[in-house]
Design a protein around this motif. Structure first.
Motif, PDB file in Angstrom:
ATOM      1  N   ALA A  21       6.377  42.983  56.908  1.00  0.00           N
ATOM      2  CA  ALA A  21       6.026  41.934  57.874  1.00  0.00           C
ATOM      3  C   ALA A  21       4.816  41.133  57.419  1.00  0.00           C
ATOM      4  O   ALA A  21       4.746  39.919  57.628  1.00  0.00           O
ATOM      5  N   LEU A  22       3.855  41.812  56.768  1.00  0.00           N
ATOM      6  CA  LEU A  22       2.611  41.157  56.347  1.00  0.00           C
ATOM      7  C   LEU A  22       2.649  40.692  54.894  1.00  0.00           C
ATOM      8  O   LEU A  22       1.674  40.105  54.408  1.00  0.00           O
ATOM      9  N   ARG A  23       3.748  41.017  54.205  1.00  0.00           N
ATOM     10  CA  ARG A  23       3.919  40.642  52.791  1.00  0.00           C
ATOM     11  C   ARG A  23       2.783  41.166  51.929  1.00  0.00           C
ATOM     12  O   ARG A  23       2.135  40.426  51.169  1.00  0.00           O
ATOM     13  N   HIS A  58      -0.235  34.012  61.850  1.00  0.00           N
ATOM     14  CA  HIS A  58      -0.088  33.369  60.545  1.00  0.00           C
ATOM     15  C   HIS A  58      -1.268  32.454  60.258  1.00  0.00           C
ATOM     16  O   HIS A  58      -1.838  31.856  61.168  1.00  0.00           O
ATOM     17  N   GLN A  59      -1.598  32.353  58.975  1.00  0.00           N
ATOM     18  CA  GLN A  59      -2.481  31.294  58.485  1.00  0.00           C
ATOM     19  C   GLN A  59      -1.621  30.441  57.563  1.00  0.00           C
ATOM     20  O   GLN A  59      -1.235  30.879  56.487  1.00  0.00           O
ATOM     21  N   GLY A  60      -1.289  29.244  58.003  1.00  0.00           N
ATOM     22  CA  GLY A  60      -0.304  28.461  57.268  1.00  0.00           C
ATOM     23  C   GLY A  60       1.035  29.167  57.329  1.00  0.00           C
ATOM     24  O   GLY A  60       1.511  29.529  58.402  1.00  0.00           O
ATOM     25  N   ASP A  61       1.639  29.408  56.153  1.00  0.00           N
ATOM     26  CA  ASP A  61       2.921  30.111  56.100  1.00  0.00           C
ATOM     27  C   ASP A  61       2.750  31.602  55.834  1.00  0.00           C
ATOM     28  O   ASP A  61       3.745  32.334  55.773  1.00  0.00           O
ATOM     29  N   SER A  62       1.520  32.059  55.672  1.00  0.00           N
ATOM     30  CA  SER A  62       1.287  33.460  55.293  1.00  0.00           C
ATOM     31  C   SER A  62       0.945  34.318  56.502  1.00  0.00           C
ATOM     32  O   SER A  62       0.067  33.968  57.292  1.00  0.00           O
ATOM     33  N   PRO A  63       1.631  35.462  56.664  1.00  0.00           N
ATOM     34  CA  PRO A  63       1.285  36.382  57.756  1.00  0.00           C
ATOM     35  C   PRO A  63      -0.139  36.884  57.592  1.00  0.00           C
ATOM     36  O   PRO A  63      -0.592  37.143  56.479  1.00  0.00           O
ATOM     37  N   HIS A  64      -0.844  37.010  58.707  1.00  0.00           N
ATOM     38  CA  HIS A  64      -2.244  37.413  58.645  1.00  0.00           C
ATOM     39  C   HIS A  64      -2.503  38.744  59.318  1.00  0.00           C
ATOM     40  O   HIS A  64      -3.246  39.575  58.814  1.00  0.00           O
ATOM     41  N   SER A  65      -1.929  38.969  60.490  1.00  0.00           N
ATOM     42  CA  SER A  65      -2.142  40.230  61.202  1.00  0.00           C
ATOM     43  C   SER A  65      -0.959  40.489  62.123  1.00  0.00           C
ATOM     44  O   SER A  65      -0.175  39.590  62.429  1.00  0.00           O
ATOM     45  N   LEU A  66      -0.849  41.743  62.550  1.00  0.00           N
ATOM     46  CA  LEU A  66       0.293  42.184  63.342  1.00  0.00           C
ATOM     47  C   LEU A  66      -0.212  43.013  64.508  1.00  0.00           C
ATOM     48  O   LEU A  66      -1.086  43.865  64.338  1.00  0.00           O
ATOM     49  N   ALA A  67       0.326  42.763  65.701  1.00  0.00           N
ATOM     50  CA  ALA A  67      -0.068  43.556  66.877  1.00  0.00           C
ATOM     51  C   ALA A  67       1.155  43.832  67.732  1.00  0.00           C
ATOM     52  O   ALA A  67       2.021  42.967  67.915  1.00  0.00           O
ATOM     53  N   PRO A  93      -4.659  43.719  57.351  1.00  0.00           N
ATOM     54  CA  PRO A  93      -4.808  44.067  55.935  1.00  0.00           C
ATOM     55  C   PRO A  93      -6.276  44.095  55.531  1.00  0.00           C
ATOM     56  O   PRO A  93      -7.083  43.268  55.980  1.00  0.00           O
ATOM     57  N   GLY A  94      -6.627  45.058  54.692  1.00  0.00           N
ATOM     58  CA  GLY A  94      -8.028  45.278  54.343  1.00  0.00           C
ATOM     59  C   GLY A  94      -8.670  44.176  53.534  1.00  0.00           C
ATOM     60  O   GLY A  94      -9.890  44.138  53.411  1.00  0.00           O
ATOM     61  N   ASP A  95      -7.855  43.253  52.962  1.00  0.00           N
ATOM     62  CA  ASP A  95      -8.452  42.175  52.182  1.00  0.00           C
ATOM     63  C   ASP A  95      -8.839  40.981  53.042  1.00  0.00           C
ATOM     64  O   ASP A  95      -9.280  39.959  52.523  1.00  0.00           O
ATOM     65  N   ARG A  96      -8.658  41.090  54.367  1.00  0.00           N
ATOM     66  CA  ARG A  96      -8.964  39.937  55.225  1.00  0.00           C
ATOM     67  C   ARG A  96      -9.535  40.351  56.570  1.00  0.00           C
ATOM     68  O   ARG A  96      -9.419  39.617  57.543  1.00  0.00           O
ATOM     69  N   ALA A  97     -10.150  41.522  56.653  1.00  0.00           N
ATOM     70  CA  ALA A  97     -10.638  41.974  57.957  1.00  0.00           C
ATOM     71  C   ALA A  97     -11.937  42.752  57.850  1.00  0.00           C
ATOM     72  O   ALA A  97     -12.133  43.534  56.927  1.00  0.00           O
ATOM     73  N   ASN A  98     -12.818  42.513  58.803  1.00  0.00           N
ATOM     74  CA  ASN A  98     -14.015  43.309  59.029  1.00  0.00           C
ATOM     75  C   ASN A  98     -13.937  43.873  60.439  1.00  0.00           C
ATOM     76  O   ASN A  98     -13.281  43.306  61.308  1.00  0.00           O
ATOM     77  N   ALA A  99     -14.612  44.963  60.681  1.00  0.00           N
ATOM     78  CA  ALA A  99     -14.784  45.465  62.043  1.00  0.00           C
ATOM     79  C   ALA A  99     -16.274  45.497  62.327  1.00  0.00           C
ATOM     80  O   ALA A  99     -17.055  46.017  61.526  1.00  0.00           O
ATOM     81  N   LEU A 100     -16.679  44.921  63.446  1.00  0.00           N
ATOM     82  CA  LEU A 100     -18.090  44.824  63.799  1.00  0.00           C
ATOM     83  C   LEU A 100     -18.352  45.662  65.044  1.00  0.00           C
ATOM     84  O   LEU A 100     -17.679  45.497  66.065  1.00  0.00           O
ATOM     85  N   PHE A 101     -19.329  46.560  64.969  1.00  0.00           N
ATOM     86  CA  PHE A 101     -19.704  47.405  66.094  1.00  0.00           C
ATOM     87  C   PHE A 101     -21.180  47.157  66.406  1.00  0.00           C
ATOM     88  O   PHE A 101     -22.024  47.277  65.525  1.00  0.00           O
ATOM     89  N   ILE A 102     -21.474  46.811  67.639  1.00  0.00           N
ATOM     90  CA  ILE A 102     -22.848  46.537  68.043  1.00  0.00           C
ATOM     91  C   ILE A 102     -23.250  47.502  69.148  1.00  0.00           C
ATOM     92  O   ILE A 102     -22.528  47.659  70.137  1.00  0.00           O
ATOM     93  N   THR A 103     -24.375  48.157  68.977  1.00  0.00           N
ATOM     94  CA  THR A 103     -24.902  49.069  69.978  1.00  0.00           C
ATOM     95  C   THR A 103     -26.289  48.608  70.389  1.00  0.00           C
ATOM     96  O   THR A 103     -27.159  48.408  69.535  1.00  0.00           O
TER      97      THR A 103
END
Length: 245
Positions: A171-173, A122-131, A203-213
């Motif tokens: 779950a993530l609203r 959660h960030q504050g009261d809002s769900p952020h990610s699920l695992a 959720p796609g509005d709050r995530a990046n994926a970083l790949f380094i080679t």
């Protein structure tokens, strides 16, 4: 000519972006909004669904629709989310038996005893990610999982952009049309036995994926030439409000 749902969504979007409707504010009830815009309730709900897909509002079961606080964007890299200083996590542990696609994922027979760790960030009261993390019960760690431990030989990660399941959306609203970044992470030991499998949903509005080679080329036997080293990185971002193809 814009449809009624787009006209309503445009008006509410303007109220949100100009600050007339502030973050955390509860919108009027759906019947009241439908009467205000002189449309049917289904049309009003379709308009609200557009704003949910954009991450502007969230629907909390039994409470109504609320203007969302801006959630910080996290970067997933090397099996971790960063930064995470202002996030808090709730964890639920459940005992279950292997079923469905958990059987090939963990490479175990049906009904093998497992431990599931459900992480809701959660960030504050809002769900952020699920695992969801799955470990064989005879391998369940004394400490919580989701960190590399001695004996791990290989970790494979599969990253997919898709629409959320109904359970994930609740779950993530988030709206059912907001793409999520789904990461499946499987770790095995030196014998090839799976010791842990994890499924992370961002959720796609709050995530990046970083790949380094890191690329290193050494040329031996060539007089006067030095080895060269270069590095390359790429960042993938899930599109907001629509599934990735």
């Amino acid at each position: 000519m814009p449809s009624l749902r787009h006209t309503i969504a445009d008006d509410l979007r303007t109220q949100i972006t100009t600050g007339h409707l502030k973050a955390g504010a509860r919108l009027p009830s759906e019947p009241r909004l439908a009467a205000q815009y002189k449309v049917s309730t289904p049309t009003l709900r379709n308009a609200l669904a557009l704003l949910q897909a954009e991450g502007l509002i969230e629907k909390i079961h039994g409470k109504g629709n609320f203007v969302r606080h801006q959630l910080r964007r996290l970067t997933y890299t090397g099996g971790r989310l960063t930064p995470d200083a202002d996030l808090h996590v709730t964890i639920r542990t459940t005992s279950l038996r292997a079923f469905g696609d958990l059987i090939p994922l963990l490479k175990v027979p049906s009904r093998t005893p497992l431990t599931e760790f459900l992480y809701l960030t959660h960030q504050g009261d809002s769900p952020h990610s699920l695992a969801r993390i799955y470990v064989l019960q005879d391998l369940a760690p004394a400490e919580l999982p989701w960190c590399r431990r001695p004996g791990w030989a290989e970790t494979r990660e599969t990253v997919t952009a898709r629409l959320p399941t109904p359970e994930e959306a609740a779950a993530l609203r988030i709206g059912s049309t907001l793409a999520v970044l789904a990461i499946t992470r499987v770790s095995s030991d030196t014998t090839g036995r799976v010791v842990e499998a994890a499924r992370l949903v961002l959720p796609g509005d709050r995530a990046n994926a970083l790949f380094i080679t890191h690329h290193t080329t050494e040329e031996k036997g060539t007089e006067g030439r030095q080895p060269t080293t270069s590095s390359a990185s790429s960042r993938g971002r899930v599109p907001t409000g629509s599934p990735a193809i």
